[in-house]
Design a protein around this motif. Sequence first.
Motif, PDB file in Angstrom:
ATOM      1  N   LYS A   1      -8.505  -2.140   2.873  1.00 30.47           N
ATOM      2  CA  LYS A   1      -8.837  -2.866   4.232  1.00 30.47           C
ATOM      3  C   LYS A   1     -10.353  -3.144   4.068  1.00 30.47           C
ATOM      4  O   LYS A   1     -10.801  -4.418   4.279  1.00 30.47           O
ATOM      5  N   ARG A   2     -11.057  -2.072   3.800  1.00 31.41           N
ATOM      6  CA  ARG A   2     -12.714  -2.113   3.679  1.00 31.41           C
ATOM      7  C   ARG A   2     -13.073  -3.103   2.603  1.00 31.41           C
ATOM      8  O   ARG A   2     -14.003  -3.975   2.814  1.00 31.41           O
TER       9      ARG A   2
ATOM     10  N   ASP B   1      -0.290   4.633   0.471  1.00 33.18           N
ATOM     11  CA  ASP B   1      -0.841   5.579   1.667  1.00 33.18           C
ATOM     12  C   ASP B   1      -1.735   5.242   2.257  1.00 33.18           C
ATOM     13  O   ASP B   1      -2.334   4.098   2.064  1.00 33.18           O
ATOM     14  N   GLU B   2      -2.134   5.916   3.465  1.00 36.13           N
ATOM     15  CA  GLU B   2      -2.988   5.550   4.364  1.00 36.13           C
ATOM     16  C   GLU B   2      -4.278   5.626   3.697  1.00 36.13           C
ATOM     17  O   GLU B   2      -5.136   4.486   4.263  1.00 36.13           O
ATOM     18  N   LYS B   3      -4.672   6.256   2.686  1.00 34.92           N
ATOM     19  CA  LYS B   3      -5.910   6.182   2.055  1.00 34.92           C
ATOM     20  C   LYS B   3      -6.177   4.776   1.402  1.00 34.92           C
ATOM     21  O   LYS B   3      -7.163   3.987   1.413  1.00 34.92           O
ATOM     22  N   GLU B   4      -5.083   4.431   0.372  1.00 32.40           N
ATOM     23  CA  GLU B   4      -4.960   3.094  -0.316  1.00 32.40           C
ATOM     24  C   GLU B   4      -5.314   2.032   0.965  1.00 32.40           C
ATOM     25  O   GLU B   4      -5.930   0.942   0.767  1.00 32.40           O
ATOM     26  N   TRP B   5      -4.675   2.259   1.796  1.00 27.18           N
ATOM     27  CA  TRP B   5      -4.439   0.856   3.014  1.00 27.18           C
ATOM     28  C   TRP B   5      -6.051   0.959   3.543  1.00 27.18           C
ATOM     29  O   TRP B   5      -6.518  -0.244   3.740  1.00 27.18           O
ATOM     30  N   LYS B   6      -6.676   1.885   3.781  1.00 31.57           N
ATOM     31  CA  LYS B   6      -7.998   2.036   4.413  1.00 31.57           C
ATOM     32  C   LYS B   6      -9.141   1.334   3.555  1.00 31.57           C
ATOM     33  O   LYS B   6      -9.860   0.492   3.757  1.00 31.57           O
ATOM     34  N   THR B   7      -9.036   2.034   2.177  1.00 31.68           N
ATOM     35  CA  THR B   7      -9.889   1.330   1.060  1.00 31.68           C
ATOM     36  C   THR B   7      -9.755  -0.056   1.104  1.00 31.68           C
ATOM     37  O   THR B   7     -10.690  -0.986   0.916  1.00 31.68           O
TER      38      THR B   7
ATOM     39  N   TYR C   1       0.843  -1.297  -0.215  1.00 31.30           N
ATOM     40  CA  TYR C   1      -0.021  -0.010   0.109  1.00 31.30           C
ATOM     41  C   TYR C   1       0.954   1.173   0.185  1.00 31.30           C
ATOM     42  O   TYR C   1       2.120   1.457   0.742  1.00 31.30           O
TER      43      TYR C   1
END
Lengths: 433, 433
Positions: B235-236, B227-233, B225
């Motif tokens: 994950k969902r 960045d944080e955004k890619e990681w969070k998306t 991943y």
Amino acid sequence: MAMQAQVIYDFSAEPGNNELTVREGETVTVLNQNVGGGWIEAQNARGESGLVPEDYLQVSVCLCSLRITHHNNVCDGAAVTHLFCCNSLRICKVKSNPMLFVTCMGDVGPVWLYPQSPLDCVVADPKKGSKMYGLKSYIEYQVTPNTTNRPVNHRYKHFDWLYERLLEKFGSAIPIPSLPDKQVTGRFEEEFIKMRMERLQGWLCRMCRHPVVSNSDVFQLFLTYRDEKEWKTGKRRAEKDECVGPMVFSTIDPEAPELDIIEVEQKCELFSRFTKEMDDGVKDLLNVGNIHWKRCTGPLRKEYQKIGKAFQNLSSVFNTSGYTGEATLTDALTAAGKTYEEISQIVAEQPRKDLHFLMETNNEYKGLLGCFPDTIGVHKVHNRYYSTTMNHFHSNRIYDYNRVMQLYLEEQIRFYETIAEKLKQTLGQFTTL
Amino acid sequence: MAMQAQVIYDFSAEPGNNELTVREGETVTVLNQNVGGGWIEAQNARGESGLVPEDYLQVSVCLCSLRITHHNNVCDGAAVTHLFCCNSLRICKVKSNPMLFVTCMGDVGPVWLYPQSPLDCVVADPKKGSKMYGLKSYIEYQVTPNTTNRPVNHRYKHFDWLYERLLEKFGSAIPIPSLPDKQVTGRFEEEFIKMRMERLQGWLCRMCRHPVVSNSDVFQLFLTYRDEKEWKTGKRRAEKDECVGPMVFSTIDPEAPELDIIEVEQKCELFSRFTKEMDDGVKDLLNVGNIHWKRCTGPLRKEYQKIGKAFQNLSSVFNTSGYTGEATLTDALTAAGKTYEEISQIVAEQPRKDLHFLMETNNEYKGLLGCFPDTIGVHKVHNRYYSTTMNHFHSNRIYDYNRVMQLYLEEQIRFYETIAEKLKQTLGQFTTL
């Protein structure tokens, strides 16, 4: 460094088994003591070699006799004299009266006048004898001094008789260490006989090294009597000897001058403290040595065995996988397991090879140190002999500890190298994938 | 065989102490891991060398990463593929759909289609982080896959999240070993962090080696991943994945034919027995390994220390004798005492150097074997994947045990040789009288 061994029982070789037939009394050269399984590889006088059960051989184990056998049965007199006299004698009075023991001035102060060829002897070949038509049986040892090279037989009780005589005659002037313990149970067991023989050898060697003791009539009788009659007559004479206890000082011709009383008190005090502290140190070493011995033959042995078994078990399980190409791992893993089982054996047998001699020497010194308080008391009175006794003790101590530490370290090195070599061979069985 | 290490904290050399200044993030070459006292001898990129505290370095210890670092950070893909595929692939169907996992026929039967360059990654550089204005703190690890060479940060709870996803998605088809234990006490202690990092590395390596797991979206997300955004998306999306459990079989394209039900029953029975027995074998080895570890760091260490002290005590006593020519013995005896104290240290530190890896590998397998009963049940139904799973397990097992046994034996050899060498030097200090 060829080591000699005496054959103590007849042994007939099984054909085709790489064994060597030997006859009782024969002397063989030890080629390899580490073949394992209770065997020793030896060579006879005709140059034939093969395996002989180790229980059938008496390998010279005493530190003194080691020295002898290492020099092809020629006692290395020069080296020992050199050692005991500490470099060179300065001034020596020698008188012809055989009862007169002489001291002289060495580099370290007054020392005994040591003979050019020190006396030494080998205790070997324990045999079961019996008397009263077989009702009483006993073990008889063969004692061979390097002066006559003629063996005489002695039972433990003869050693005990000699000890009592030496103690009575010289005990006031010279520390006479106790004999190895008297023991009734198990006294016909091979292991016990071997151990006792070794200790009698050690005791006799130490007595041989003392010029006053070794030159005494009673000691010479013990080593050189020619027949039963001579032995019995000599015994009676020795038991009637009146020159015993403090009187023995009158037979010593001292080189050293009479010392100042305060100086003597100080020296005695110092030596007394030394023997006390050495006694503590020796007991400490014996203590940890005993613990270590038990750990090696007990828990450590079992642990390496378990590691070996665990590898082999895993290998057996892997073998049932039915997967192709399993064999390269399982064969190597089994080999590793067997190696750790061998290591278990090596670890368990090691104390006999190294710790044993360290313990024996320290046990001897424990006994010797126990004799000192009495002797020191007497020396306060007969103070001219004080330094002679101390110097004899110290030169022997340095020699003994130097030798036993070397022996210990040599065997320890062999131990670690043997294991490393075995592990290397095992490692070679694994495939680099 | 140069070993690399990553510097995890800044360290400034004390002038004149043969130390080496290093900066966090720098990579150094390990020259000598056995200098002792908590130091490692290392060389930096400029060719300067010196001592660095071992706690400041992250030496690659995982078996997988060892393989990588040994090849200068170029992953030895060919060798690994060769290993996993067992010689050569016979017939392979390759489809372009990334969700479709392919099996093919190897020498040993159906195997996964392994990638030419296997995925691998290094877990390193644990850092303390905090959030909520410092109210909560945690440890973050740097995970660097060999595909991007770009590090991403993960906390233990992210690993735990990944584990849950993999278990849910693949747990029916593929044994997913548990993560190293969750533990709250001592979780900021260096020793604990190092151990956890090593185990996370081991776990991640094992997952990387499985072509199905390592190619999955969720696993790739974890490693790459940006960045944080890619990681969070990501994950969902992963949490909503519906292709989980037995459904995952529909995404596998098998080469192997459907098997006879009785044959499958027999094979499952056989493998079930195998895993049960291997589990017993592994636990047995772990058990004796634990006992041995404790003995080395406890009683054995103390015993060698006591032997060392006993020699040194005796030497001190001898020194007070006032006898001329005492020094040659006492110096050597003191040296012998110090050597046994060093041996005590070596013995105590040895388990970390050899037993450690053996135990870690077996611990990993204990976990892995614990996952099998479930998976075997499912394979009875989806029996075409049965052999693929078994073959993957066996080829990995042979590789792992071969490697860890070699590592163990190599270190054991070094251990015995080091001690023999030290004893030889000590022996040289004694005088042959």
